[in-house]
Scaffold this active site. Structure first.
Site, PDB file in Angstrom:
ATOM      1  N   GLU A 152       0.814  -1.226   0.000  1.00 26.75           N
ATOM      2  CA  GLU A 152       0.000   0.000   0.000  1.00 26.75           C
ATOM      3  C   GLU A 152       0.845   1.274   0.000  1.00 26.75           C
ATOM      4  O   GLU A 152       0.719   2.146   0.859  1.00 26.75           O
ATOM      5  CB  GLU A 152      -0.962  -0.032   1.189  1.00 26.75           C
ATOM      6  CG  GLU A 152      -1.866  -1.260   1.148  1.00 26.75           C
ATOM      7  CD  GLU A 152      -2.849  -1.359   2.304  1.00 26.75           C
ATOM      8  OE1 GLU A 152      -2.957  -0.411   3.094  1.00 26.75           O
ATOM      9  OE2 GLU A 152      -3.500  -2.417   2.419  1.00 26.75           O
ATOM     10  N   GLU A 267      -5.311 -10.921  -1.479  1.00 31.33           N
ATOM     11  CA  GLU A 267      -6.178 -10.757  -0.290  1.00 31.33           C
ATOM     12  C   GLU A 267      -7.661 -10.813  -0.680  1.00 31.33           C
ATOM     13  O   GLU A 267      -8.489 -10.109  -0.145  1.00 31.33           O
ATOM     14  CB  GLU A 267      -5.863  -9.428   0.410  1.00 31.33           C
ATOM     15  CG  GLU A 267      -4.406  -9.255   0.779  1.00 31.33           C
ATOM     16  CD  GLU A 267      -4.116  -7.968   1.522  1.00 31.33           C
ATOM     17  OE1 GLU A 267      -5.084  -7.313   1.994  1.00 31.33           O
ATOM     18  OE2 GLU A 267      -2.943  -7.582   1.653  1.00 31.33           O
TER      19      GLU A 267
HETATM   20  O1  G3I Z   1      -2.654  -9.492  18.607  1.00 28.72           O
HETATM   21  C1  G3I Z   1      -3.177  -8.335  19.281  1.00 28.72           C
HETATM   22  C2  G3I Z   1      -3.765  -8.727  20.624  1.00 28.72           C
HETATM   23  O2  G3I Z   1      -2.706  -9.199  21.458  1.00 28.72           O
HETATM   24  C3  G3I Z   1      -4.438  -7.503  21.264  1.00 28.72           C
HETATM   25  O3  G3I Z   1      -5.050  -7.892  22.485  1.00 28.72           O
HETATM   26  C4  G3I Z   1      -5.492  -6.982  20.282  1.00 28.72           C
HETATM   27  C5  G3I Z   1      -6.225  -5.786  20.811  1.00 28.72           C
HETATM   28  O4  G3I Z   1      -5.370  -4.665  20.724  1.00 28.72           O
HETATM   29  O5  G3I Z   1      -4.842  -6.609  19.035  1.00 28.72           O
HETATM   30  C6  G3I Z   1      -4.262  -7.740  18.413  1.00 28.72           C
HETATM   31  O6  G3I Z   1      -3.646  -7.319  17.217  1.00 28.72           O
HETATM   32  C7  G3I Z   1      -4.579  -6.993  16.189  1.00 28.72           C
HETATM   33  C8  G3I Z   1      -4.286  -7.888  14.981  1.00 28.72           C
HETATM   34  O7  G3I Z   1      -5.123  -7.525  13.842  1.00 28.72           O
HETATM   35  C9  G3I Z   1      -4.517  -9.370  15.297  1.00 28.72           C
HETATM   36  O8  G3I Z   1      -5.871  -9.574  15.523  1.00 28.72           O
HETATM   37  C10 G3I Z   1      -4.345  -5.533  15.798  1.00 28.72           C
HETATM   38  O9  G3I Z   1      -4.746  -4.701  16.865  1.00 28.72           O
HETATM   39  C11 G3I Z   1      -5.177  -5.215  14.544  1.00 28.72           C
HETATM   40  O10 G3I Z   1      -4.861  -3.902  14.082  1.00 28.72           O
HETATM   41  C12 G3I Z   1      -4.841  -6.199  13.431  1.00 28.72           C
HETATM   42  O11 G3I Z   1      -5.686  -5.911  12.318  1.00 28.72           O
HETATM   43  C13 G3I Z   1      -5.218  -6.435  11.073  1.00 28.72           C
HETATM   44  C14 G3I Z   1      -4.963  -5.258  10.108  1.00 28.72           C
HETATM   45  O12 G3I Z   1      -4.579  -5.761   8.812  1.00 28.72           O
HETATM   46  C15 G3I Z   1      -3.852  -4.352  10.602  1.00 28.72           C
HETATM   47  O13 G3I Z   1      -2.634  -5.079  10.672  1.00 28.72           O
HETATM   48  C16 G3I Z   1      -6.290  -7.347  10.501  1.00 28.72           C
HETATM   49  O14 G3I Z   1      -6.410  -8.510  11.327  1.00 28.72           O
HETATM   50  C17 G3I Z   1      -5.904  -7.783   9.088  1.00 28.72           C
HETATM   51  O15 G3I Z   1      -6.959  -8.518   8.482  1.00 28.72           O
HETATM   52  C18 G3I Z   1      -5.632  -6.543   8.220  1.00 28.72           C
HETATM   53  O16 G3I Z   1      -5.184  -6.997   6.963  1.00 28.72           O
HETATM   54  C19 G3I Z   1      -4.892  -5.950   6.013  1.00 28.72           C
HETATM   55  C20 G3I Z   1      -3.647  -6.350   5.240  1.00 28.72           C
HETATM   56  O17 G3I Z   1      -2.580  -6.565   6.134  1.00 28.72           O
HETATM   57  C21 G3I Z   1      -3.315  -5.300   4.189  1.00 28.72           C
HETATM   58  N1  G3I Z   1      -4.462  -5.089   3.286  1.00 28.72           N
HETATM   59  C22 G3I Z   1      -5.710  -4.719   4.011  1.00 28.72           C
HETATM   60  C23 G3I Z   1      -6.065  -5.799   5.015  1.00 28.72           C
HETATM   61  C24 G3I Z   1      -7.376  -5.492   5.707  1.00 28.72           C
HETATM   62  O18 G3I Z   1      -7.266  -4.332   6.470  1.00 28.72           O
END
Ligand code: G3I
Length: 356
Positions: A152, A267
């Site tokens: 991105e 994705e």
């Molecule tokens: O693992 C921690 C956990 O320990 C904590 O308690 C919890 C609450 O804060 O957060 C957890 O981490 C989260 C992680 O997902 C695992 O669930 C992060 O906060 C959260 O921001 C993260 O979201 C991911 C997001 O990317 C940001 O990295 C989504 O699961 C994931 O589906 C999403 O994927 C992105 C691709 O990487 C790029 N393209 C878009 C796509 C969708 O947004």
């Protein structure tokens, strides 16, 4: 009509047999289509807690990509050390199951640990970025075959003169942040496929056409400078209510081919928040949209892989990001919340099997 001699009959039979053997040995060119590996992102929490989730990954995937565990946020809780526990678990699972791996992602403006957001100088940003890429790519060298080196990097809604997304990497390193990342990854693992990954390439809007052109421009500049880049990753988070720009997407595929760059779907899911609630209506619409999308791409040439962003509707980012007004659960993926195959899976599996 002269009588057939025994010699003629034997010669004719031999020729017929040879022709038949050749025909059976070679697939008919028109029908043969290379099998396209299918895969999914794997989220470590669901992987650890849900046996059916693990079983579905094992059953349906040729390719696995750790959804979050190779991001800076997961690897780099603090500047001094790397936490590879989640990534190692998913990499080991994939390799034990004979699956290929995609690494996501070495440079992104999001999912950064707090300390990384405090970087202030070019020197510090370049040192941290190169150290990160060298450490992570070296660890998985020979095991992770393909990397989303940069994720991105294109401005969401590009303005003239500003093609790049406003991230800390863009601010501190300028447009060269992309080249620095690709060169570092190639230096450590010259055998890896290096991919530029982004979204919003599919719809018939001027802003989307601008994004496609920026992707071409970035790739062409990298190629002209001899920077190793092998593929464009198209995330393909498709909006069910919007059409696919078949002409624009096909031309994009052809333009990428001229740059000797492959495409992979990285994705894939369908955002159905604007569709009626009825499940079969949504599943039919999603399957049809995915089919149109994939047909358009394959018309130019097959993507290297088709990876969905999850397998089951039970676990998807879409409910939180695109909540439906009726609060019904999203139905974006190939399996429903009880891991039953949906129409979308059958569409995808048509591409997984080489044509008979
Ligand atoms: O693992 C921690 C956990 O320990 C904590 O308690 C919890 C609450 O804060 O957060 C957890 O981490 C989260 C992680 O997902 C695992 O669930 C992060 O906060 C959260 O921001 C993260 O979201 C991911 C997001 O990317 C940001 O990295 C989504 O699961 C994931 O589906 C999403 O994927 C992105 C691709 O990487 C790029 N393209 C878009 C796509 C969708 O947004």
């Amino acid at each position: 009509m002269k009588p057939i001699t025994k010699r003629d009959a034997l010669a004719g039979a031999a020729a017929l047999a040879a022709g038949l053997a050749a025909a059976l040995a070679s697939k008919p060119a028109a029908a043969a289509r290379p099998a396209i590996p299918l895969g999914s992102a794997a989220e470590i929490g669901s992987y650890r807690s849900d046996p059916r989730y693990r079983a579905a990954l094992a059953q349906y995937c040729d390719v696995i990509v750790p959804m979050n565990d190779l991001k800076w946020e997961a690897l780099r809780h603090d500047r001094a050390r790397f936490d590879f526990s989640g990534a190692d678990e998913l990499v080991d699972f994939a390799l034990a199951g004979g699956k290929a791996l995609r690494g996501h992602t070495l440079l992104w403006g999001e999912a950064l640990p707090p300390w990384a957001k405090t970087m202030t100088t070019r020197r510090e940003a370049e040192r941290e970025l190169v150290r990160h890429i060298e450490t992570v790519v070296d660890r998985y060298k020979g095991r992770i075959a393909t990397w989303d080196v940069v994720n991105e990097a294109i401005a969401f809604d590009p303005k003239p003169g500003e093609p790049y997304r406003d991230t800390i990497w863009r601010r501190l390193l300028g447009p060269e942040h992309i080249e620095i990342a690709f060169r570092a990854a190639a230096r450590v693992d010259p055998g890896a496929r290096l991919v530029l990954n982004d979204f919003n390439f599919e719809e018939p809007h001027p802003g989307v056409a601008a994004r496609r052109q920026i992707a071409i421009d970035i790739i062409r500049k990298l190629k002209d400078k001899g920077v190793p880049i092998h593929g464009l990753g198209m995330q393909a988070h498709l909006y069910a209510e919007n059409p696919i720009d078949r002409h624009g997407l096909l031309q994009f595929m052809l333009d990428l081919g001229k740059l000797d760059v492959d495409v992979e779907i990285t994705e894939l899911d369908v955002i159905d928040w604007k569709l009626p609630a009825d499940a079969m209506t949504r599943d039919r619409a999603a399957a049809s949209l995915v089919s149109t999308y994939l047909q358009t791409i394959v018309e130019a040439r097959p993507p290297r892989a088709i990876v969905t962003w999850g397998l089951s509707d039970r676990y998807t980012w879409i409910n939180e990001t695109f909540p439906r007004k009726d609060a019904a659960a999203a139905r974006p993926l190939p399996l429903d919340a009880d891991y039953k195959p949906k129409l979308m899976l059958h569409v995808l599996q048509r591409y997984r099997r080489a044509a008979a």
